[in-house]
Design an enzyme around this catalytic site. Structure first.
Site, PDB file in Angstrom:
ATOM      1  CB  VAL A 268      79.561   6.111 -56.101  1.00 10.49           C
ATOM      2  CG1 VAL A 268      79.942   5.639 -54.539  1.00 10.49           C
ATOM      3  CG2 VAL A 268      79.718   7.572 -55.100  1.00 10.49           C
ATOM      4  CE1 TYR A 269      77.782  -1.985 -57.736  1.00 14.79           C
ATOM      5  CE2 TYR A 269      77.488  -1.319 -60.374  1.00 14.79           C
ATOM      6  CZ  TYR A 269      78.113  -2.060 -59.227  1.00 14.79           C
ATOM      7  OH  TYR A 269      77.423  -4.248 -59.723  1.00 14.79           O
ATOM      8  CB  ALA A 270      81.420   3.083 -61.778  1.00 14.94           C
TER       9      ALA A 270
ATOM     10  CB  THR B 120      83.166   0.185 -55.511  1.00 17.54           C
ATOM     11  OG1 THR B 120      82.265  -0.131 -56.521  1.00 17.54           O
ATOM     12  CG2 THR B 120      83.236   1.565 -54.623  1.00 17.54           C
TER      13      THR B 120
END
Length: 264
Positions: free
Chosen positions: A154-156, A158
């Site tokens: 998820v972080y990647a 974004t």
């Protein structure tokens, strides 16, 4: 002397960047979610200011565009103009697979990382077009290069999206007085990283060897990034700390245990 606004700068790499700008005689507006955090950061950063530079602060929720606009207005009212705007505020939760990431963590990362940078860019571009010139840097992170890493889905996503957003903004501001660039600070041991490590100590233990090779301290990286930002003269600039060449040198250099400084 330049006037700089850095979102998410009460701690971590944002705070390190603020300190380095102040040391070089540039005024900085520090931001964070709470007034207490901002006031504490400004108090600690003040002694680093040289040459008449000012360390100022403004509590700002970057997911609220009205607060972001108020941040711009505050900086202009206090300093006269904004020469450099750094969209750094971000949230990382990298200890769970995509399917196990909580809705709260998903919202936090998407809203802060994506909306915060988009709103910050919109406000800064409008203001800089009105004043005739200025420069924006968006701070990206793990995954912005398209590489897949465990528990960073998820972080990647974004950060990969922000890479595309920044490239599009470069094209849209072409032939104006506004320059847009991106900063990739590498793998830094920050307060946020340490919180993640405390949640998943087994993950740190399992990756300790590679972490000791690739991780860096904020105070080692911030001076390089600030120097490069100040030297930038073209739109589309991509400033990266952990380049392929530096990564190769790290693998070939004598190994050090960088994690011991933090009691890990």
């Amino acid at each position: 002397m330049s006037n700089v606004v850095i979102t998410g700068s009460t701690k971590g790499i944002g705070n390190g960047l603020a300190r380095e700008f102040l040391r070089r005689g540039h005024s900085v507006v520090v931001t964070g979610r709470t007034s207490q955090a901002v006031d504490e950061a400004v108090g600690k950063l003040g002694p680093d200011a040289t040459g008449g530079a000012l360390a100022l602060g403004r509590a700002t929720d970057v997911t609220d565009v009205e607060q972001v606009q108020a941040l711009w207005d505050h900086a202009v009212a206090e300093l006269g103009r904004v020469d450099l705007w750094v969209n750094n505020a971000g949230v990382a939760n990298t200890t769970a697979a995509i399917v196990d990431t909580t809705p709260e963590d998903v919202r936090g990362m998407v809203s802060t990382n994506m909306l915060g940078t988009i709103f910050g860019s919109q406000v800064a571009v409008r203001g800089m077009l009105a004043q005739g010139a200025g420069q924006i840097f968006n701070v990206l992170g793990g995954g912005s290069d398209g590489r897949i890493r465990p528990n960073m889905g998820v972080y990647a996503a974004t950060k990969r999206g922000l890479d595309m957003f920044t490239r599009a903004l470069v094209k849209e501001t072409k032939d104006t007085g506004v320059r847009v660039g991106q900063v990739r600070p590498g793998m830094l041991i920050t307060d946020g990283w340490l919180r993640e490590a405390a949640v998943a100590p087994e993950q740190v233990s399992g990756q300790r060897k590679i972490l000791n090779i690739l991780c860096d301290h904020v105070d080692d990286v911030a001076p390089y990034l600030v120097e490069k930002m100040l030297a930038s003269t073209r739109s589309g600039e991509e400033i990266a700390w952990l380049t392929n060449g530096r990564m190769m040198r790290k693998f070939l250099s004598p190994k050090q245990d960088v994690l011991t400084r933090y009691g890990l």
